[in-house]
Design a protein around this motif. Structure first.
Motif, PDB file in Angstrom:
ATOM      1  N   PRO A 106       0.219   8.383   2.104  1.00 47.40           N
ATOM      2  CA  PRO A 106      -0.783   7.556   3.018  1.00 47.40           C
ATOM      3  C   PRO A 106      -1.153   8.292   4.233  1.00 47.40           C
ATOM      4  O   PRO A 106      -0.045   8.653   5.234  1.00 47.40           O
ATOM      5  N   ALA A 107      -2.288   8.818   4.410  1.00 48.31           N
ATOM      6  CA  ALA A 107      -2.657   9.667   5.728  1.00 48.31           C
ATOM      7  C   ALA A 107      -2.418   8.769   6.889  1.00 48.31           C
ATOM      8  O   ALA A 107      -2.213   9.682   8.229  1.00 48.31           O
ATOM      9  N   VAL A 128       0.633  -1.137   0.142  1.00 45.09           N
ATOM     10  CA  VAL A 128      -0.054   0.103   0.216  1.00 45.09           C
ATOM     11  C   VAL A 128       0.997   1.292  -0.058  1.00 45.09           C
ATOM     12  O   VAL A 128       0.494   2.204  -0.716  1.00 45.09           O
ATOM     13  N   HIS A 129       1.992   1.143   0.925  1.00 43.78           N
ATOM     14  CA  HIS A 129       2.663   2.467   0.823  1.00 43.78           C
ATOM     15  C   HIS A 129       3.455   2.847  -0.183  1.00 43.78           C
ATOM     16  O   HIS A 129       3.202   3.724  -1.017  1.00 43.78           O
ATOM     17  N   GLU A 130       4.099   1.688  -0.912  1.00 42.45           N
ATOM     18  CA  GLU A 130       4.750   1.891  -2.219  1.00 42.45           C
ATOM     19  C   GLU A 130       3.995   2.301  -3.282  1.00 42.45           C
ATOM     20  O   GLU A 130       4.394   3.353  -3.993  1.00 42.45           O
ATOM     21  N   SER A 153       1.251   2.795   7.206  1.00 38.35           N
ATOM     22  CA  SER A 153       0.470   3.272   6.246  1.00 38.35           C
ATOM     23  C   SER A 153      -0.680   2.789   5.706  1.00 38.35           C
ATOM     24  O   SER A 153      -1.663   3.397   5.045  1.00 38.35           O
ATOM     25  N   VAL A 154      -1.399   1.763   6.506  1.00 39.17           N
ATOM     26  CA  VAL A 154      -2.452   1.166   6.397  1.00 39.17           C
ATOM     27  C   VAL A 154      -2.961   0.450   7.712  1.00 39.17           C
ATOM     28  O   VAL A 154      -1.961  -0.111   8.256  1.00 39.17           O
ATOM     29  N   CYS A 155      -4.341   0.437   7.779  1.00 36.51           N
ATOM     30  CA  CYS A 155      -4.943  -0.368   9.037  1.00 36.51           C
ATOM     31  C   CYS A 155      -5.231  -1.831   8.610  1.00 36.51           C
ATOM     32  O   CYS A 155      -5.902  -1.752   7.519  1.00 36.51           O
ATOM     33  N   VAL A 183      -7.785   2.022   3.931  1.00 39.54           N
ATOM     34  CA  VAL A 183      -6.791   2.723   3.210  1.00 39.54           C
ATOM     35  C   VAL A 183      -7.419   4.315   3.147  1.00 39.54           C
ATOM     36  O   VAL A 183      -8.302   4.608   3.000  1.00 39.54           O
ATOM     37  N   THR A 184      -6.399   5.226   3.486  1.00 39.92           N
ATOM     38  CA  THR A 184      -6.832   6.802   3.127  1.00 39.92           C
ATOM     39  C   THR A 184      -5.633   7.410   2.436  1.00 39.92           C
ATOM     40  O   THR A 184      -4.424   7.950   3.168  1.00 39.92           O
TER      41      THR A 184
END
Length: 317
Positions: A121-122, A110-112, A132-134, A161-162
């Motif tokens: 990533p919020a 997700v981050h990449e 960067s993600v839950c 994700v945000t």
């Protein structure tokens, strides 16, 4: 995604419920009450439904009275673009989820991808959140921190994700099956999906925030499940979390009236067992107190003149 600290998670009576009461008291004018404009007519015969004819006045009123920043067409376009990225991320994750996958791998992916798309990533470093993600598995309700946990056959996993793209935020989540689900996993995921659909069905101008929560709570409890109280939907777009809060329980006809330009998340967290939770020692991960499964689906919603538009659209079946 509605990231909260442990203190917030334990402050239902003085936090969420207090705000809901404030919002309810702010909406005192009934259809048959005298119109607040002073005309002497009943509200339903005077200004009811006419608020949208003065969009600038409405924008000022909602900011002044509730702290809600209504979005214009430029803002909506920006949030919609961020929403497309959010869906790309969920689609990417869906192809990866399977037995033997480490939750940290999901975070890295997700981050990449987010950075590669020119966004950020919020969740990363938000109030100290380290990833960067839950990624929340089985009994984890929300805010699961990716790490060395391996997904296994029969698990359910929520990915939240945000992305922030060109200054605009969009928020979405899905709960996925890891391999073939058991009967309990299949049930809670289906009920959570249906609860989001139920809440979205009442997201239209003229309705009130309480209508959304009422629809979700009614459906969940009819299926023998429960609704988490401590975590709620929220305004989004300019910031990660904005007013108003959107509880996923409540009474019909209560709360702030929905008007065009409002953008917020609906993200019911539904437990197979009791609604109660506890926060783990990491001060983030919320789990069901009784160890039962929990599932969640979330979309970012825009209130339009005719109804609503999902700015993070995916098929709810």
């Amino acid at each position: 995604m509605s990231l909260r600290t442990k203190r917030f998670a334990q402050a239902e009576e003085t936090g969420v419920e207090k705000q809901v009461l404030v919002e309810e008291r702010a909406i005192k004018v009934g259809r048959n009450d005298p119109c607040p404009c002073g005309s002497g007519l009943k509200y339903k015969k005077c200004c009811l439904g006419k608020e949208s004819s003065d969009p600038e006045g409405l924008k000022e009123k909602y900011l002044r009275d509730y702290g809600i920043r209504l979005k214009n067409s430029k803002d909506v376009k920006g949030i919609r673009e961020a929403g497309r990225l959010a869906i790309e991320l969920l689609d990417l994750v869906e192809k990866k989820v399977g037995p033997g996958v480490m939750t940290e791998e999901i975070n890295r992916m997700v981050h990449e991808y987010t950075v590669r798309r020119g966004a950020r990533p919020a969740p990363l470093n938000y109030r100290g959140f380290p990833k960067s993600v839950c990624v929340s598995v089985n009994e984890e309700i929300c805010h699961g921190i990716p790490g060395k946990r391996m997904l296994k056959e029969g698990d359910i996993v929520n990915i939240d994700v945000t992305p922030v793209l060109d200054g605009y935020y969009a928020d979405a989540s899905k709960t996925f099956f890891v391999g073939e689900p058991g009967p309990e996993g299949a049930k809670i995921v289906e009920v959570a999906r249906e609860c989001l659909k139920a809440g979205m069905s009442l997201a239209r101008p003229g309705n009130q925030i309480g209508d959304i929560g009422w629809a979700i709570q009614t459906h969940a409890e009819a299926k023998g499940c429960s609704v988490v109280r401590e975590f709620v939907g929220h305004g989004v777009g300019f910031e990660f979390h904005e007013p108003p809060q959107i509880p996923h329980y409540g009474q019909k006809g209560k709360g702030i009236r929905l008007v065009p330009g409002m953008v917020f998340t609906i993200e019911p967290m539904i437990n197979l067992g009791e609604k109660d939770l506890r926060i783990l020692e990491d001060n983030w991960t919320a789990v069901t107190r009784d160890g039962s499964l929990s599932a969640q689906f979330e979309q970012t919603i825009l209130i339009t003149e005719e109804g609503f538009e999902s700015l993070t659209p995916y098929d709810l079946g």
